[in-house]
Structure formats: C-alpha cells, structure tokens
Design a protein around this motif. Structure first.
Motif, mmCIF file in Angstrom:
data_model
loop_
_atom_site.group_PDB
_atom_site.id
_atom_site.type_symbol
_atom_site.label_atom_id
_atom_site.label_comp_id
_atom_site.label_asym_id
_atom_site.label_seq_id
_atom_site.Cartn_x
_atom_site.Cartn_y
_atom_site.Cartn_z
ATOM 1 N N TRP A 150 -6.563 8.484 0.032
ATOM 2 C CA TRP A 150 -6.265 7.209 -0.452
ATOM 3 C C TRP A 150 -6.481 6.066 0.319
ATOM 4 O O TRP A 150 -6.826 5.295 0.122
ATOM 5 C CB TRP A 150 -4.701 7.280 -1.136
ATOM 6 N N THR A 180 -10.169 5.503 0.726
ATOM 7 C CA THR A 180 -10.838 4.887 -0.359
ATOM 8 C C THR A 180 -10.385 3.633 -0.730
ATOM 9 O O THR A 180 -11.034 2.482 -1.018
ATOM 10 C CB THR A 180 -10.817 5.861 -1.731
ATOM 11 N N HIS A 181 -8.928 3.226 -0.400
ATOM 12 C CA HIS A 181 -8.550 1.980 -0.704
ATOM 13 C C HIS A 181 -8.389 1.467 0.653
ATOM 14 O O HIS A 181 -7.204 1.384 1.453
ATOM 15 C CB HIS A 181 -7.186 2.300 -1.282
ATOM 16 N N HIS A 182 -9.467 0.571 1.126
ATOM 17 C CA HIS A 182 -9.285 -0.019 2.539
ATOM 18 C C HIS A 182 -8.279 -1.244 2.407
ATOM 19 O O HIS A 182 -8.225 -1.852 1.144
ATOM 20 C CB HIS A 182 -10.719 -0.461 2.864
ATOM 21 N N ALA A 197 2.335 1.546 -3.127
ATOM 22 C CA ALA A 197 1.492 2.363 -4.349
ATOM 23 C C ALA A 197 1.192 3.717 -4.128
ATOM 24 O O ALA A 197 1.009 4.443 -5.102
ATOM 25 C CB ALA A 197 0.179 1.478 -4.052
ATOM 26 N N GLU A 231 0.741 -0.952 -0.076
ATOM 27 C CA GLU A 231 -0.029 0.130 -0.042
ATOM 28 C C GLU A 231 0.612 1.515 0.071
ATOM 29 O O GLU A 231 0.580 1.974 -0.756
ATOM 30 C CB GLU A 231 -0.744 0.054 1.224
ATOM 31 N N ALA A 243 -9.504 -4.484 0.621
ATOM 32 C CA ALA A 243 -9.831 -4.317 -0.991
ATOM 33 C C ALA A 243 -8.147 -4.431 -1.362
ATOM 34 O O ALA A 243 -7.773 -5.434 -2.074
ATOM 35 C CB ALA A 243 -10.254 -3.249 -1.423
ATOM 36 N N ALA A 244 -7.315 -3.541 -0.643
ATOM 37 C CA ALA A 244 -6.093 -3.495 -1.435
ATOM 38 C C ALA A 244 -5.298 -4.728 -1.196
ATOM 39 O O ALA A 244 -4.513 -5.242 -2.055
ATOM 40 C CB ALA A 244 -5.343 -2.247 -0.662
ATOM 41 N N CYS A 245 -5.484 -5.460 -0.007
ATOM 42 C CA CYS A 245 -4.600 -6.392 0.325
ATOM 43 C C CYS A 245 -5.420 -7.800 0.216
ATOM 44 O O CYS A 245 -4.778 -8.982 0.716
ATOM 45 C CB CYS A 245 -3.701 -6.382 1.533
#
Lengths: 118, 118
Positions: A95, A98-100, A36, A33, A103-105
DNA sequence: TCAAGTCATAAGTATATGCTAATATGCTAA
DNA sequence: TTAGCATATTAGCATATACTTATGACTTGA
C-alpha cells in the motif's frame, strides 16, 4: 521502580500501534494515510500516534496541511531490534509503495518533504 | 498479524510482572517468597506467574510442597536483552540473598533443589 | 488419616484501554 | 477573511486488566 519500563512495554502492547510503527518503518506517513490503511477510525489513529509520541517512539512534522509522522531517529536500541525482528505486513508495504505520499496527500512530487532537523 | 507480538509486550507491560522476572533473574523462587517480597497478595502472584508461564517466560517445578519458578532457560533473545538492560531492584536482590530458599521454605541446605531437565 | 502449609482458582470490583461518533481546532489557499 | 480539508479532542461505551477476599485442591509430615 519498573513502572516506566512497564509503560514502555504497554505502548508496544497493541497490534494497531505495532502496525503503525511498522508502517512508519517503511516510510513517513500522514494521519490520513494511516487511517486509510488501518481498519480503525481517524481519531483512533490520532490517539495511537499521540501515545507513540508521548512514549518517544515517533516524531511529527507538518507538511502543508498534513501532519507526517516518522519513527524517531534515535530510537532506543531495544526498540530498533524488536521492530527489526517483526515481519512487515506485505499488504501494508504494498500500500505504501503504490500510494505515494505525493499522490495520496496531493503533494507536488518535485518538492521533497521537509524533514525536521533532528 | 501483530496480535501475538502485542500480547508478548502486554505480558511485559506490568511493573509487578517485570519485578517477578527480575527476581527470578537473581535466583529461582517459590510463590510464597515472591508473595513475601512483593506488595501484592499471594493469589495476585499466582495469577501473574500463570500469565508468565503461558507466555513462555517462566517454567515451574515442584520442590516438596513449594512450587518454584525460574526463568525459562531458552528465553527469546529479545527478552533476554530487555531483562539484561533493566536494573535489578537492590532491595529485591538483598532480600533474595539474605532469605535463602532453604531457610525461607524449610529446605535442608544440604540438598540442592532438583531442577527440571530442560 | 489428618492437620498444616502451599498454591491455584473463583467471584467481585475498580481502573485502564481502545474504539466510535460528534465536535473542536488549525492550516491552506483563494 | 473564509471555505474546505486534515487533524485533535471529547464523551461515551464495551472489554481487558490487576487486584482483593474467599475458597478449593494438593502435598507433606505427624
């Protein structure tokens, strides 16, 4: 005599590391994360995290395949104050919102991440 | 976004500069005094002082041939707290106490140093 | 005006730092 | 066990930093 103090300051003397600390101030995050969000490579993130860990500013814990990092709970009061006085980058905050992490991982949202005991 | 903060930390991230700040926390001092106490050359001291001045941590004023440096009166509260938490090197404190600026720099003890107005 | 003292600057060098690309390690799930 | 992903480590490079010596600029007092 002041070398240890100077080293503490040097750890904070890099914009990328400060940004990582502020990101972790929003919520725990894994390496991918951070890589990113930040404009540097994954190895660079790992190297910064290693340095932050050695300085006692962050701790790590594993969540499935991901290494999550969090601000050390018992941060020195000095550091807490500094971080509290620095502004959070709005983009970074957005960021992470919105990118929990689920979801991200790929984590199941039902299972809260297991945090280290300390 | 965090580059300015990082720069502030980098200025504090050197043991010699920290020691200079702690020395100036005891009393104002001129370059030659600092160079006498510190294990570095006079140009090194000048370079550190220039950086501290650019960072807004110290101010300078002339007293006869000597350039005296002092902590900036309106230091940011963060910095004040950090400095207050760092221990003063007992040797440094003793040196500044036993070597009064008047003797070290040939100033008449009757005339208090003229300080800048701010 | 000039000599001595004080400080700043310049040039050069060694080390530290932050980055990338390449590779190694380690975990997870099938 | 093995494939695939996440992370850590290594090697190499460019830049920053802290120091030195040499020198320049400025101030003061004779």
């Amino acid at each position: 005599m002041y070398e240890d103090w100077a080293e503490q300051f040097r750890v904070l003397g890099d914009a990328t590391r400060l940004r990582i600390l502020m990101l972790l101030g929003i919520r725990d995050a894994c390496v991918c994360e951070l890589a990113a969000v930040l404009p540097v490579s994954q190895p660079a993130v790992s190297q910064h995290l290693r340095r932050l860990k050695q300085a006692g500013l962050v701790v790590e814990y594993r969540q499935k395949s991901w290494m999550f990092y969090r601000l050390r709970p018992d941060l020195p009061e000095h550091v807490r104050r500094w971080l509290a006085d620095m502004p959070v980058d709005p983009g970074d905050a957005a960021w992470l919102r919105t990118h929990h992490a689920e979801a991200a991982c790929g984590l199941a949202s039902a299972s809260d991440p297991v945090r280290p005991t300390n």
